[in-house]
Design a protein around this motif. Sequence first.
Motif, short mmCIF file in Angstrom:
data_model
loop_
_atom_site.label_atom_id
_atom_site.label_comp_id
_atom_site.label_asym_id
_atom_site.label_seq_id
_atom_site.Cartn_x
_atom_site.Cartn_y
_atom_site.Cartn_z
N ARG A 153 0.83 -1.19 0.00
CA ARG A 153 0.00 0.00 0.00
C ARG A 153 0.87 1.25 0.00
O ARG A 153 2.05 1.21 0.34
N PRO A 154 0.30 2.41 -0.35
CA PRO A 154 1.08 3.65 -0.39
C PRO A 154 1.30 4.22 1.00
O PRO A 154 0.56 3.94 1.94
N VAL A 155 2.32 5.07 1.09
CA VAL A 155 2.63 5.75 2.35
C VAL A 155 2.78 7.24 2.06
O VAL A 155 3.26 7.63 0.99
N LEU A 156 2.34 8.06 3.00
CA LEU A 156 2.49 9.51 2.87
C LEU A 156 3.44 10.00 3.94
O LEU A 156 3.17 9.87 5.13
N LEU A 157 4.56 10.56 3.50
CA LEU A 157 5.51 11.16 4.43
C LEU A 157 4.99 12.53 4.82
O LEU A 157 4.82 13.42 3.97
N VAL A 187 -2.01 8.39 -6.21
CA VAL A 187 -2.23 9.84 -6.06
C VAL A 187 -3.38 10.34 -6.95
O VAL A 187 -3.80 11.50 -6.82
N MET A 188 -3.93 9.49 -7.79
CA MET A 188 -4.97 9.94 -8.72
C MET A 188 -6.21 10.55 -8.04
O MET A 188 -6.79 11.50 -8.56
N PRO A 189 -6.66 10.05 -6.88
CA PRO A 189 -7.79 10.72 -6.24
C PRO A 189 -7.49 12.19 -5.95
O PRO A 189 -8.39 13.05 -6.07
N PHE A 190 -6.25 12.50 -5.58
CA PHE A 190 -5.86 13.88 -5.33
C PHE A 190 -5.74 14.65 -6.66
O PHE A 190 -6.13 15.81 -6.74
N VAL A 191 -5.20 13.98 -7.67
CA VAL A 191 -5.03 14.62 -8.98
C VAL A 191 -6.37 15.07 -9.54
O VAL A 191 -6.49 16.16 -10.10
N ARG A 192 -7.40 14.24 -9.38
CA ARG A 192 -8.72 14.55 -9.95
C ARG A 192 -9.34 15.81 -9.38
O ARG A 192 -10.19 16.43 -10.03
N GLN A 193 -8.96 16.18 -8.17
CA GLN A 193 -9.56 17.39 -7.59
C GLN A 193 -8.54 18.51 -7.39
O GLN A 193 -8.84 19.50 -6.74
N ALA A 194 -7.36 18.36 -7.96
CA ALA A 194 -6.32 19.39 -7.82
C ALA A 194 -6.62 20.61 -8.69
O ALA A 194 -7.30 20.51 -9.72
N GLU A 279 14.88 12.68 3.64
CA GLU A 279 15.61 13.48 4.61
C GLU A 279 15.33 14.98 4.48
O GLU A 279 15.52 15.72 5.44
N ASN A 280 14.91 15.43 3.30
CA ASN A 280 14.86 16.87 3.05
C ASN A 280 13.51 17.43 2.62
O ASN A 280 13.36 18.66 2.53
N ALA A 281 12.52 16.59 2.35
CA ALA A 281 11.23 17.09 1.88
C ALA A 281 10.55 17.96 2.92
O ALA A 281 10.52 17.62 4.10
N GLN A 282 10.00 19.08 2.47
CA GLN A 282 9.24 19.97 3.34
C GLN A 282 7.76 19.97 2.98
O GLN A 282 7.00 20.77 3.53
N LEU A 283 7.35 19.11 2.09
CA LEU A 283 5.96 18.98 1.69
C LEU A 283 5.53 17.52 1.84
O LEU A 283 6.39 16.63 1.90
N PRO A 284 4.24 17.25 1.92
CA PRO A 284 3.81 15.84 1.97
C PRO A 284 4.23 15.10 0.70
O PRO A 284 4.10 15.62 -0.40
N VAL A 285 4.76 13.89 0.88
CA VAL A 285 5.21 13.09 -0.27
C VAL A 285 4.55 11.72 -0.20
O VAL A 285 4.69 11.00 0.79
N LEU A 286 3.82 11.38 -1.26
CA LEU A 286 3.20 10.07 -1.35
C LEU A 286 4.15 9.13 -2.10
O LEU A 286 4.60 9.46 -3.19
N MET A 287 4.44 7.98 -1.49
CA MET A 287 5.40 7.04 -2.06
C MET A 287 4.80 5.65 -2.22
O MET A 287 3.96 5.24 -1.43
N ASN A 288 5.25 4.95 -3.25
CA ASN A 288 4.89 3.56 -3.50
C ASN A 288 6.12 2.79 -3.98
O ASN A 288 7.06 3.36 -4.48
N ARG A 289 6.03 1.48 -3.82
CA ARG A 289 7.01 0.61 -4.46
C ARG A 289 6.25 -0.31 -5.42
O ARG A 289 5.08 -0.56 -5.26
#
Length: 289
Positions: A153-157, A187-194, A279-289
């Motif tokens: 499943r995805p993770v949001l930093l 991330v597509m659910p977010f993309v659809r309403q961005a 280590e350096n992101a200052q915004l939320p980051v959604l990650m998947n493998r």
Amino acid sequence: MSVRKFLLPVSSPASAHAALQTGLMLARMWSAHLHVLHIQADARDIAPFAGEGLSGALIEDMLTATEREGGARAKLLREMFEQATEEVGIPVGTAQRGRDEPSACFTSITGREEQVIAHKARLSDLTIVPHPQVGEDVASADALHAVLFDSGRPVLLAPTTPPQTIGKRVAIAWNGTANAASALASVMPFVRQAEAVRILVSDDYAKPGPNGAEVAEYISHHGVTADVARFSPINRITGAGLLAAAAAFGADLMSMGAYSTASRLRQLILGGTTRHVLENAQLPVLMNR
């Protein structure tokens, strides 16, 4: 397609604040359920590492102290949770099926942290983890890797400070890999309403696979227009160039495939794009493998 359930594992009050605010913002945004989870270490798992040559009484004292500290930490986290939910007016309790409103709950259980988090994440739409750099919380990095490598499943930093918005301006880090495609799907659910979407590409980041223009064409079938922007490494660091490009776009959410260019061990030792972003992101980051 929408997001209905979030999981937020927390280990310390110092690192939990920004992640909790992020989770509550997302719960309100999606009228979703936020499950805040604190996992206390099982003293029986710690006992074998207590050390040879220690008396049984001393080991028992150590285990008792560990349990006491864990209980105190759980109490502080629960109080933080209750105060935060009250401030934003989110009801506390189990999610009510069919109710289009946000909800949240807090549970504290005993177990092996990485295993429990991975198992719980498998039935969550998105798992939010505190930023590892907040309070130097090593447990946050362990939680993130547990979700990435053992949940499917995805993770949001979460960012280091509570965000003002999430998902109004979405940056998609694209390198053509299956990992990036998995992150794109999540991330597509977010993309659809961005309000705006930008696909970030670079020759130094790219691998064999679809290019940025093809991603934009795919997104257009979902009724969203996205532009493509190229970025360059900064001081030969691809991750630095990627984060700078996201910042220049004003992104309040970025998606990316994690550990797609090398093994996790190699990136942890030698560095890599994923490690730099973690280590350096200052915004939320959604990650998947």
